[in-house]
Each structure stands twice: as C-alpha cells, then as structure tokens.
Design an enzyme around this catalytic site. Sequence first.
Site, short mmCIF file in Angstrom:
data_model
loop_
_atom_site.label_atom_id
_atom_site.label_comp_id
_atom_site.label_asym_id
_atom_site.label_seq_id
_atom_site.Cartn_x
_atom_site.Cartn_y
_atom_site.Cartn_z
N ARG A 254 40.97 3.33 -27.65
CA ARG A 254 42.34 3.27 -27.14
C ARG A 254 43.18 4.29 -27.89
O ARG A 254 43.05 4.43 -29.12
CB ARG A 254 42.95 1.87 -27.33
CG ARG A 254 42.47 0.82 -26.35
CD ARG A 254 42.91 1.11 -24.91
NE ARG A 254 42.47 0.08 -23.99
CZ ARG A 254 41.33 0.12 -23.30
NH1 ARG A 254 40.51 1.16 -23.40
NH2 ARG A 254 41.02 -0.86 -22.47
N GLU A 283 49.15 7.23 -22.47
CA GLU A 283 48.59 7.58 -21.17
C GLU A 283 49.19 6.71 -20.08
O GLU A 283 49.52 5.54 -20.33
CB GLU A 283 47.05 7.43 -21.20
CG GLU A 283 46.56 6.02 -21.41
CD GLU A 283 45.04 5.93 -21.48
OE1 GLU A 283 44.44 6.59 -22.35
OE2 GLU A 283 44.47 5.19 -20.66
N HIS A 301 40.82 9.19 -19.19
CA HIS A 301 40.29 7.81 -19.30
C HIS A 301 39.17 7.57 -18.27
O HIS A 301 39.34 6.79 -17.34
CB HIS A 301 41.40 6.78 -19.16
CG HIS A 301 41.06 5.47 -19.82
ND1 HIS A 301 41.98 4.69 -20.47
CD2 HIS A 301 39.88 4.81 -19.95
CE1 HIS A 301 41.38 3.61 -20.95
NE2 HIS A 301 40.11 3.67 -20.63
O1 LIG Z 1 38.78 1.31 -20.99
C1 LIG Z 1 37.92 0.68 -20.45
C2 LIG Z 1 37.65 -0.70 -20.71
O2 LIG Z 1 38.43 -1.33 -21.46
O3 LIG Z 1 36.68 -1.24 -20.17
#
Ligand SMILES: O=CC(=O)O
Length: 350
Positions: A254, A283, A301
């Site tokens: 993250r 983001e 992402h």
């Molecule tokens: O970012 C992706 C997830 O949390 O699965």
Amino acid sequence: MSKKPIVLKLGKDAFGDQAWGELEKIADVITIPESTTREQFLREVKDPQNKLSQVQVITRTARSVKNTGRFDEELALALPSSVVAVCHTGAGYDQIDVEPFKKRHIQVANVPDLVSNATADTHVFLLLGALRNFGIGNRRLIEGKWPEAGPACGSPFGYDPEGKTVGILGLGRIGRCILERLKPFGFENFIYHNRHQLPSEEEHGCEYVGFEEFLKRSDIVSVNVPLNHNTHHLINAETIEKMKDGVVIVNTARGAVIDEQAMTDALRSGKIRSAGLDVFEYEPKISKELLSMSQVLGLPHMGTHSVETRKKMEELVVENAKNVILTGKVLTIVPELQNEDWPNESKPLV
Ligand SMILES: O=CC(=O)O
C-alpha cells in the site's frame, strides 16, 4: 414463499456473473447507483422505507469507496442491525476499520492467499525492472530517443542480482512467494523484518533482523506489510536516511506505508536509485514530480489484475456471502476477528 436474505453488492465485478447468478437463487441481491455519494448512502441505510435498511450481507470492492467512503466508525454505526457480514474483494482491507465492526458483531472477511502469486509476480517484475533501469529504457524508447541517445537509449547501466541483499519488509504469504520467485534469478542474500521473528519453518532461509539493521543492510527494500496505524509511513525521511546510498525500493503493498514526499525527495537526490511501484499514497492521484521521474517504474495498482486471479477473488467473495446465508459465518474472516467467539454463534439466514 419466504423472503430471501438481502445481499448488497457494492462495486462492479468483472468475472463473477455466474457466481452471482447462482447466489441470486438463494438471495435478493441489490446494488446502488453509480452516482451514490457517502451522504446519500448513510442516509439511505438508516431509512426504514429503503431496502438498504434491511441488508444482511454487504460485499464491496475497493473502488466502491467512491460511493460509500471508508468503512469507518461512522459507517459501521449507521448500518442497520440486520447486517451480519462485510465481505471485501481484496487481501488488503485498510479501507475498513475493523474495530467498530467488531463492536457491533459484524463479521469482516477479506480475500487472503488467492492474491499472493499474482502480487508476487508483479513485485518481481518491478524489482528486476527497477534494478536494471528498464523503466528508463522503456520511456526513452517510446520517446523516440533510439538510436540518437546511444546504446540502450543512454539508459544508465543496471545491476545484477548476484551479491545483492534483498530486505523483505513483511515476510508473510506474499513476502514468501516473492522470496521463492527471486531465488532462481540468482539472489542469495535475504533478510526480513516483521514485528516478531517467525518460526524457522516459515522463514524459508531468510535471516531475521531488527529494523535498524534491516535498513542498513538492504540493497533492495521489498515492501509487503499491510497498511495500518503501525505501518503508516514506516518508510519516511528518517528511515530512508538510514538506508544504503543507491537503495532500490519496491512496493506492491500500500502506498501510504511510504511517505511519498520523502521518497520523492530521496529519488531526486539519488539516495534512492530507483523504485518499482504498483501503489501510491494518494492513488489514483500521483504527484507530477514522481510520475516524471524515469527512475520510477510505475504501474496503476495492477498487482491482482489478471483474469484468473480476479475471477477467483470475485468468486470467493460470493462464496463468503453464500456461507453467511447458509451457515451464518464467512469463510475467510480477517485475522483481528479470528479469536472471537461471537461469529461462531451466528445463525444461518435461511
Ligand atoms: O491490492 C490488492 C488487494 O488488496 O488484494
């Protein structure tokens, strides 16, 4: 005919049609309009005239945060007493504050395990790309700088895996998948830092070190910790200063685990040589400066953005909802709730 339990589906899915079709045989699945705002949502879940006030299971995607906002205390308190479970489509559930849901005995589920391989693949791609300056070469190629700019479009030489120490910050399921994928490339030196040392069978030959030593010894910092109040800005100006000059940072966890401004400053100064980033602090907003840096190999992402993985994730979310209806319990309750007794007392909804 008896009334079916109500499942609120927040956010769209890409591959779950069949699974949702099956669920509709035993549940009344409702959605909200794309234009819904948090204020509207909070008002409507409290309105006895609105079907939202009778919802029993909620499924959500990360993107649905634009309609509801975070699943925080205010939202947990606004939900009707009928709600038994919230099933999130993702491994990371930092958009949900679990504590207020726990207080209301609402189960929270995420999608662990299934995401590990796809996320680790993404991580290894970014790690090798950042180490070898492939992002720089790629940008220069697209900008038409070949052959005028010289060999490799003038990209600086990158580095090989041999002899580099990979520091895994957060050796969990994803961290271990990354570790195993990196070994065949020739990486040999692995250290990790978690809050506590793991039992040796879970370390996969990786050496446990304290945080200070981790910062000092890592040539590559591989970020894999979930975002929570302990890990927010774990990588900041002070911790970056303690890292090796020319360190490479890779983050598929993250964005807010790293203080993005501090990272940008360190990339500008060269303290951080390059970065491979799938996630960003704010983001989908990304600072222009960070985006303009060719030493940043970035992705929007995409860690779990593959047909097979996304399909499995969406199907597990439906399975979680189905399990609540048939047994009272989600299948993959988040770790914070795993030792609670009250979810075991939950009754089937049919
Ligand atoms: O970012 C992706 C997830 O949390 O699965």
